[in-house]
Scaffold this active site. Structure first.
Site, PDB file in Angstrom:
ATOM      1  N   GLU A  65       0.272  -0.045   6.208  1.00 51.42           N
ATOM      2  CA  GLU A  65       1.357  -0.899   6.714  1.00 51.42           C
ATOM      3  C   GLU A  65       1.537  -0.690   8.219  1.00 51.42           C
ATOM      4  O   GLU A  65       1.742  -1.634   8.976  1.00 51.42           O
ATOM      5  CB  GLU A  65       2.650  -0.596   5.952  1.00 51.42           C
ATOM      6  CG  GLU A  65       2.573  -1.124   4.513  1.00 51.42           C
ATOM      7  CD  GLU A  65       3.773  -0.754   3.671  1.00 51.42           C
ATOM      8  OE1 GLU A  65       4.175   0.431   3.705  1.00 51.42           O
ATOM      9  OE2 GLU A  65       4.304  -1.631   2.977  1.00 51.42           O
ATOM     10  N   GLU A 114       0.800   1.773  -3.793  1.00 51.69           N
ATOM     11  CA  GLU A 114       2.174   2.084  -4.219  1.00 51.69           C
ATOM     12  C   GLU A 114       2.407   1.828  -5.698  1.00 51.69           C
ATOM     13  O   GLU A 114       3.142   2.559  -6.361  1.00 51.69           O
ATOM     14  CB  GLU A 114       3.173   1.259  -3.399  1.00 51.69           C
ATOM     15  CG  GLU A 114       3.412   1.770  -1.978  1.00 51.69           C
ATOM     16  CD  GLU A 114       2.410   1.245  -0.963  1.00 51.69           C
ATOM     17  OE1 GLU A 114       1.333   0.760  -1.359  1.00 51.69           O
ATOM     18  OE2 GLU A 114       2.702   1.336   0.239  1.00 51.69           O
TER      19      GLU A 114
END
Ligand code: 3HC
Length: 702
Positions: free
Chosen positions: A108, A128
């Site tokens: 990210e 995740e």
């Protein structure tokens, strides 16, 4: 220029190099995000700096948010003040320079940069979902814009790690460096090259467009494997938002969906499993400086189903492996089976034909002991009987280099007894693979009393090198995994005596999250195997609880899938289990002969009867010092028996019910059913102190 201890800014000509240093893998631990922001601000305020590089010290770029911080009160930066937001505002370009891993918050951050370059061995991904959450740092909004919605959806829902060359093709990376290139030097050169490009290419400014049908198609495709879970579905919703909402609104939607997950039971269980899998590698009572021995030349004795699977495991991970059998015919049959197994994977599309040939070429069938005498590690996988294994070990001891390590793939036999036929008991251990050995991840390393620390460390490392999760078990009947599972296996048949049907029990366990019900698994493994073990135990122990229904099936030749009938009946060439009225009749008849009254059970009763019996046995195992930690038993259940990962493991699940409730139920069944339900002393102590199972202090390893 030095700044915070975990992030520093160094100047390299007109380039500011921001370096994260949070060992071992540069997770975004306390101070890291703040440090990056600080350095970005400094660099943007320094007129002599024209562009920035973001990179990691040590073995990785950034492995993601600090998982230990979830579920705690640790402060998270609000939207608008996060690293990505600062990067978005940066008037100067930033280049992410990736080696090792850019995962989760790592990728990210990289996507918040304007450019991304990587070394060829780097891996990127948004894993995740594997810890029950979704990428909460803009990953669900930026990846669809960068790599396309379909790719992003697949990566985020699977959590897979994407190798750099593939990430380049997918548009996630701008450049992959040649092998051996110096990352920092290349990144600085890259930054100099793009320093004056304007407008800055920001991922957030791109569009994410998709055919709306792909989201429902994805929901459909994961329905079976993601049942009982929320994270994969929230991942899909978040990516869907990227296609429907402006960037800022999408970020807020991502946050809402993230918050729904992060403190839920699913995420707690998956975080627990993540750390349990790392803890299990630690052998606290071995000297700290013990090192696993390197091995290069493994051999497998026995070309049956297990031996073949073990040889495949070595070959799959790049080892040349020799395999021998008592007869040429057995060896030929074994090699044929290995070839067929690989061919099935090729047919399914999970293995390329040329890769299959490379793996086959690494498996070397050999005629006799003379051909393996120089191997450094041997895994014996001959017939599971002491009188068959002992002569093999005696022979190995005689022919092998005295330094060679000898491992046995026994699933229950006494490893001390087996080691006693050799003159090298310090170099002997059990390595219990689970079937199919090339697929199942668990390797139970069994510790005989005389095994040296180096032998044990090497057995554990051997498992890791061939893609397994190694877990240490004491030398006790059934070791740890099967011993803790044995009461479950008995209880499921005892439930039939009392009025359940196999299909009812299987449904409860599938609804709980197992991929298959235990009776269907029994049919797959073969019912004759369990019958052998019961006979052996009944002979040794006059109080052994027999299982007349299971014995009756075996007596009738119903061995499971291989005979077309077991707990279920099977059509020719089809593995689908069909409930069989004949089995229902056998159950009725045997129960009547035993004088047991029939009753009905709720799903919860069935679930608890099976799992509580194993929790009690697991406590006995811990109190005898046959396992290091309750969490090791959980890892064994996750990877040996298909226990649903999002429930953490047997003991974690039992903690969710509460140690006192578990104890009270077991104590009441003790009254009702007798000795097999006698609560273990450790369970009683834990209940008295209200100490969770996962904090149980086992006896020193014995
Ligand atoms: N947070 C906290 N600790 C972490 C961590 C993380 N993200 N990643 C690794 N660690 C710890 C491990 O627990 C281990 O600690 P230990 O030595 O005390 O046991 C140590 O770092 C080394 O890890 P491994 O033994 O796993 O090392 P490997 O080299 O085998 O694997 C890895 C490295 C592939 C990076 C693996 O550790 C991994 O998969 N880590 C998790 C990656 C991940 O899930 N990232 C996403 C986090 S969530 C997130 O980013 C949310 C965001 O979207 C808001």
């Amino acid at each position: 220029m030095t700044d915070s201890p975990v992030v520093r800014l160094e100047k390299d000509g007109a380039v500011g190099v921001i370096i994260v240093n949070y060992p071992p893998v540069n997770a975004l631990g306390p101070g890291v995000a703040e440090g990056i922001i600080d350095c970005l601000n400094q660099a943007n305020n320094d007129a002599s700096i024209k562009a920035m590089v973001l990179m990691g010290d040590g073995r990785s770029f950034i492995a993601g948010a600090d998982i230990r911080g979830f579920g705690t009160n640790r402060k998270r930066l609000p939207i608008g003040e996060r690293t990505y937001d600062v990067m978005d505002q940066s008037p100067k370009p930033i280049v992410a320079a990736i080696h090792g891993f850019a995962l989760g918050g790592g990728l990210e951050n990289a996507m918040g940069c304007h450019y991304r370059i990587a070394v060829p061995s780097a891996k990127v991904g948004l894993p995740e979902v594997l810890i029950g959450i979704l990428p909460g740092g803009g990953g669900t909004q930026r990846l669809p814009r960068l790599a396309g919605v379909q790719t992003a959806l697949e990566m985020i829902v699977s959590g897979r790690h994407v190798p750099a060359p593939e990430a380049l093709k997918l548009g996630i990376l701008d450049e992959v460096l040649p092998e051996g290139a110096n990352l920092r030097a290349a990144a600085v050169a890259y930054a100099n090259k793009i320093a004056d490009v304007r407008p800055l290419p920001r991922v957030r400014d791109r569009e994410a467009k998709a055919n709306p049908g792909i989201f429902d198609a994805m929901r459909k495709s994961i329905a079976r494997r993601a049942r009982n879970q929320k994270a994969p579905y929230n991942c899909i919703l978040a990516v869907e938002a990227a296609t429907a909402l402006p960037f800022e609104d999408g970020m807020r939607r991502e946050q809402e969906l993230f918050e729904e997950l992060v403190n839920a039971d699913e995420a707690k269980a998956l975080r627990y499993a993540f750390f349990a899998e790392r803890e299990v590698a630690k052998l606290p009572d071995l000297p700290a400086d013990v090192k696993p021995r390197d091995f290069t030349d493994p051999a497998v004795i026995g070309a049956g189903t297990m031996g073949g699977g073990i040889a495949m495991s070595f070959a799959d991970f790049g080892y040349d492996v020799k395999i021998m059998d008592a007869t040429q015919e057995g060896l030929d049959r074994g090699m044929e089976r290995i070839r067929n197994n690989y061919a099935t994977s090729v047919k399914r599309g999970s293995l390329a034909q040329d890769e299959m040939e490379r793996r086959m070429a690494r498996i070397h069938p050999v005629a006799g002991y003379d051909d393996i005498k120089d191997c450094d590690v041997v895994v014996e996988a001959v017939f599971e009987r002491m009188d068959v294994k002992k002569p093999v070990f005696a022979k190995l001891d005689e022919v092998m280099n005295p330094e060679a390590l000898l491992f046995s793939n026994t699933s229950a036999l006494d490893m001390d007894d087996l080691a006693s036929v050799t003159k090298r008991p310090d170099k002997i251990a059990g390595t219990h693979f689970f079937s199919p050995a090339n697929v199942m991840k668990l390797l139970e390393v069994v510790r005989p009393s005389k095994a040296s620390p180096e032998t044990l460390a090497t057995a554990m490392a051997m498992g890791r090198r061939i893609g397994k999760i190694s877990a240490m078990a004491g030398n006790t009947d059934g070791f740890v995994a099967n011993r803790s599972r044995a009461p479950f296996n008995s209880e499921m048949v005892i439930l039939l005596e009392e009025g359940c049907l196999p299909e009812q029990v299987d449904k409860v366990m599938i609804d709980f999250g197992y991929p298959m019900g235990p009776f269907a698994v029994g049919d797959l493994a073969g019912l004759d195997i369990g019958a052998e073990g019961r006979k052996r135990r009944a002979a040794a122990n006059p109080n052994y609880r027999t299982l007349p229904i299971a014995d009756k099936l075996v007596e009738l030749g119903r061995f499971g899938q291989k005979t077309g009938a077991g707990w279920y009946r099977y059509e020719k060439g089809d593995r689908t289990p069909h409930p069989d009225p004949e089995v229902a009749a056998i159950i009725k008849q045997v129960s009547a002969e035993m004088g047991i009254a029939q009753k009905t059970f709720t799903d919860t009763e069935i679930l608890r009867r099976l799992l509580f019996s194993s929790v009690n046995e697991a406590c006995r195992i811990l109190e005898e010092g046959k396992a290091y930690r309750a969490s090791d038993i959980d890892v064994m259940w996750l990877h040996g028996f298909g226990f649903p990962r999002y429930r953490g493991g047997l003991m974690f699940w039992a903690d969710g019910i509460g140690v006192r409730d578990v104890y009270n139920q077991i104590a009441s069944w003790h009254q009702q059913y007798g000795e097999r339900w006698a609560p273990s002393a450790l369970l009683r102590r834990l209940a008295e102190a209200n100490t969770p199972f996962r904090e149980a202090k086992p006896a020193p390893f014995a």
